[in-house]
Design a protein around this motif. Structure first.
Motif, mmCIF file in Angstrom:
data_model
loop_
_atom_site.group_PDB
_atom_site.id
_atom_site.type_symbol
_atom_site.label_atom_id
_atom_site.label_comp_id
_atom_site.label_asym_id
_atom_site.label_seq_id
_atom_site.Cartn_x
_atom_site.Cartn_y
_atom_site.Cartn_z
ATOM 1 N N ASN A 147 87.946 3.062 136.143
ATOM 2 C CA ASN A 147 88.615 2.338 135.001
ATOM 3 C C ASN A 147 87.824 2.420 133.799
ATOM 4 O O ASN A 147 86.859 3.132 133.834
ATOM 5 N N SER A 148 88.208 1.635 132.792
ATOM 6 C CA SER A 148 87.564 1.748 131.473
ATOM 7 C C SER A 148 86.230 1.105 131.593
ATOM 8 O O SER A 148 85.263 1.597 131.091
ATOM 9 N N TYR A 149 85.905 0.347 132.518
ATOM 10 C CA TYR A 149 84.431 -0.021 132.687
ATOM 11 C C TYR A 149 83.701 0.906 133.320
ATOM 12 O O TYR A 149 82.523 1.009 132.741
ATOM 13 N N ARG A 150 84.374 1.725 134.013
ATOM 14 C CA ARG A 150 83.483 2.788 134.720
ATOM 15 C C ARG A 150 83.217 3.781 133.503
ATOM 16 O O ARG A 150 82.219 4.486 133.424
ATOM 17 N N GLY A 151 84.217 4.040 132.741
ATOM 18 C CA GLY A 151 83.884 4.865 131.421
ATOM 19 C C GLY A 151 82.770 4.578 130.612
ATOM 20 O O GLY A 151 82.152 5.208 130.200
ATOM 21 N N TYR A 152 82.858 2.923 130.602
ATOM 22 C CA TYR A 152 81.842 2.512 129.598
ATOM 23 C C TYR A 152 80.482 2.947 130.339
ATOM 24 O O TYR A 152 79.321 3.422 129.686
ATOM 25 N N ASP A 153 80.293 2.671 131.577
ATOM 26 C CA ASP A 153 79.144 3.083 132.365
ATOM 27 C C ASP A 153 78.589 4.406 132.263
ATOM 28 O O ASP A 153 77.390 4.634 131.973
ATOM 29 N N LEU A 154 79.537 5.396 132.549
ATOM 30 C CA LEU A 154 79.324 6.768 132.394
ATOM 31 C C LEU A 154 78.915 7.169 131.032
ATOM 32 O O LEU A 154 77.934 7.916 130.780
ATOM 33 N N ALA A 155 79.556 6.808 129.911
ATOM 34 C CA ALA A 155 79.094 6.907 128.555
ATOM 35 C C ALA A 155 77.697 6.466 128.083
ATOM 36 O O ALA A 155 76.930 7.398 127.569
ATOM 37 N N LEU A 156 77.427 5.269 128.730
ATOM 38 C CA LEU A 156 75.937 4.905 128.597
ATOM 39 C C LEU A 156 74.985 5.678 129.313
ATOM 40 O O LEU A 156 73.748 5.982 128.749
ATOM 41 N N GLN A 157 75.430 6.332 130.524
ATOM 42 C CA GLN A 157 74.409 7.066 131.360
ATOM 43 C C GLN A 157 74.134 8.302 130.393
ATOM 44 O O GLN A 157 72.870 8.885 130.309
ATOM 45 N N ALA A 158 75.274 8.767 129.772
ATOM 46 C CA ALA A 158 75.049 10.067 129.076
ATOM 47 C C ALA A 158 74.045 9.944 127.919
ATOM 48 O O ALA A 158 73.510 10.603 127.396
ATOM 49 N N LEU A 159 74.191 8.701 127.182
ATOM 50 C CA LEU A 159 73.591 8.483 126.094
ATOM 51 C C LEU A 159 72.144 8.214 126.522
ATOM 52 O O LEU A 159 71.211 8.910 125.653
ATOM 53 N N PHE A 160 72.019 7.773 127.478
ATOM 54 C CA PHE A 160 70.266 7.254 127.893
ATOM 55 C C PHE A 160 69.858 8.752 128.415
ATOM 56 O O PHE A 160 68.604 8.821 128.507
ATOM 57 N N ARG A 161 70.553 9.576 129.056
ATOM 58 C CA ARG A 161 70.190 10.715 129.672
ATOM 59 C C ARG A 161 69.836 11.768 128.759
ATOM 60 O O ARG A 161 68.874 12.455 128.656
ATOM 61 N N ASP A 162 70.629 11.907 127.806
ATOM 62 C CA ASP A 162 70.560 13.159 126.720
ATOM 63 C C ASP A 162 70.508 12.799 125.212
ATOM 64 O O ASP A 162 70.165 13.878 124.431
ATOM 65 N N PHE A 163 70.106 11.537 124.766
ATOM 66 C CA PHE A 163 69.858 11.092 123.379
ATOM 67 C C PHE A 163 68.755 10.316 123.127
ATOM 68 O O PHE A 163 67.948 10.535 122.362
#
Length: 447
Positions: free
Chosen positions: A137-153
């Motif tokens: 759901n949208s909460y999972r999407g929030y977590d996935l977006a944060l993971q990408a931010l922390f991993r790649d930015f």
């Protein structure tokens, strides 16, 4: 949740949650790699249920999208994605771009990682996250977006800065009061003399996010949302994290400050000074209300229906700060057993020692059924121990429950379609004052 259909959904898909998260970053521009209509579908469903917060620069209905069609489904959509990224970078004014994949492009196997890596090699500030709606759901999407931010930015190898912290755990749009709640929690931390990077408030900058790896502690104001991202952050950047309840009201804010102070070894004297100052101001505002609260009989039984953050935080506030009797708390998120245990433990230790009942029920329309197990309906009996006077605090969907049991109602948890929300928030001492105002105003609104 029924086996055959979703009853009154309280979230959208992972893609919607990720898009809202990226849009909320300073200069953040999501680029959807998905079928036509995805953004339109979740724009009104998600943001329309978030206190009328519809529309932003490159957000909701104006999100750039590859809009894949039959041709891309048959032959692959990588070329179309490259074209969309190039045109977005050329036309839109952004500080960070994020490619977010949808269901269709994940099913056909488009490789967004390679496309994103090619643009990053050209020094484009871009990340990518696989956020097909079937991933959660949208909460999972929030977590996935944060993971990408922390991993790649977020830059790696940064030296730790003492008393510098990162703050998250409140999902943009999925929490209609996300702006005010983040600012309230941020103010608490700054009162301790900490430097705070909260990612989504007007005080935050893209450069601070880029150097977030220098934080000495990550603070997640949730026992569910953003916890996996915090674990990834610790693995990559070596920063430990605290998972704490959303600090709604005076009691929760005091516990929040003490937990953070202990973790960062802030002197007990300084923590006490901050708490005493905040409590003194808080009770100066509360004091004139006490006569009315008692003499006008404003105490209530209560039912709380909400997501994983609000179900427990609001119940604690009602029992520990307002002195009400929250008989039933209903958490409407689909959670695993470990997450349920974390939330249950929060209500086992109420400061007021009041015993409440927490149930996990994704079909919010069954809240009445759970309530009547504790408080059976009158069934025509003349003398009956009725559940009243009562109050319902939940989402807009709980209006029907409130009408059924004859109780006033306040919408706080998603969806909130009957309130306009800008910077209002309920975290911190002052957030507790705002929530007290809103609850009691709903009680006396009909006078």
């Amino acid at each position: 949740m029924s086996d055959n259909f979703i009853e009154r959904p309280r979230y959208v898909c992972a893609l919607g949650g990720a898009a809202a998260t990226i849009s909320a970053l300073p200069g953040g521009i999501p680029i959807l790699h998905s079928a036509s209509g995805c953004a339109g579908n979740f724009a009104w469903a998600q943001n329309g249920g978030s206190g009328l917060q519809v529309g932003a620069y490159c957000g909701t209905l104006s999100i750039p999208s590859s809009n894949v069609q039959e041709r891309e489904v048959v032959f692959g959509g990588d070329a179309r994605l490259r074209e969309q990224v190039e045109s977005t970078i050329k036309v839109m004014d952004g500080q960070i771009f994020a490619v977010l994949s949808g269901c269709v492009t994940e099913v056909i196997g488009d490789d967004i990682k390679t496309v994103v890596a090619d643009f990053r090699s050209q020094d484009v500030p871009i990340i990518g996250a696989e956020t097909g709606g079937f991933k959660g759901n949208s909460y999972r999407g929030y977590d996935l977006a944060l993971q990408a931010l922390f991993r790649d930015f977020v830059e790696r190898g940064a030296a730790k800065v003492k008393n510098s912290v990162n703050l998250w755990g409140v999902a943009p749009s999925a929490d209609p009061f996300w702006r005010g709640n983040l600012e309230g929690a941020r103010r608490l931390l700054e009162a301790l003399g900490l430097t705070v990077n909260s990612f989504f408030t007007p005080e935050d900058t893209i450069e601070n996010i880029r150097t977030a790896g220098s934080a000495s502690l990550n603070i997640v104001v949730s026992h569910v949302y953003g916890v996996e991202a915090a674990r990834l952050f610790e693995e990559i950047h070596g920063t430990p994290f605290l998972s704490l309840s959303l600090p709604v009201g005076a009691s929760a804010s005091e516990a929040f400050l003490r937990s953070v102070g202990k973790a960062l070894k802030v002197s007990r004297q300084k923590v006490n000074t901050v708490i005493n100052r905040e409590k003194q101001a808080y009770f100066r505002f509360i004091e004139p209300l006490t006569d009315c609260l008692n003499d006008l009989d404003l105490q209530r039984y209560a039912v709380v229906v909400g997501d994983a953050n609000y179900a427990t935080a609001l119940t604690k506030f009602l029992a520990d700060d307002l002195g009400w009797l929250p008989e039933l708390a209903v958490c409407t998120d689909p959670l695993d057993d470990e997450e349920k245990d974390r939330l249950t433990s929060q209500l086992n230790v109420l400061e007021s020692r009041y015993k409440t009942t927490l149930v996990f029920e994704t079909d919010g329309s069954r809240a009445l059924e759970h309530l009547q197990r504790k408080w059976p309906a009158a069934n025509g009996q003349k003398y009956h121990n009725a559940f009243g006077p009562a109050f319902v605090i939940g989402s807009s969907l709980e209006r029907e429950l409130a009408q059924t049991i004859g109780a006033p109602h306040l919408s706080v948890s998603f969806p909130v379609a009957n309130r306009a929300v800008l910077d209002r928030g309920y975290t911190g001492f002052r957030g507790g004052l705002r929530l007290t105002e809103d609850i009691l105003s709903a009680v006396v609104a009909g006078r």
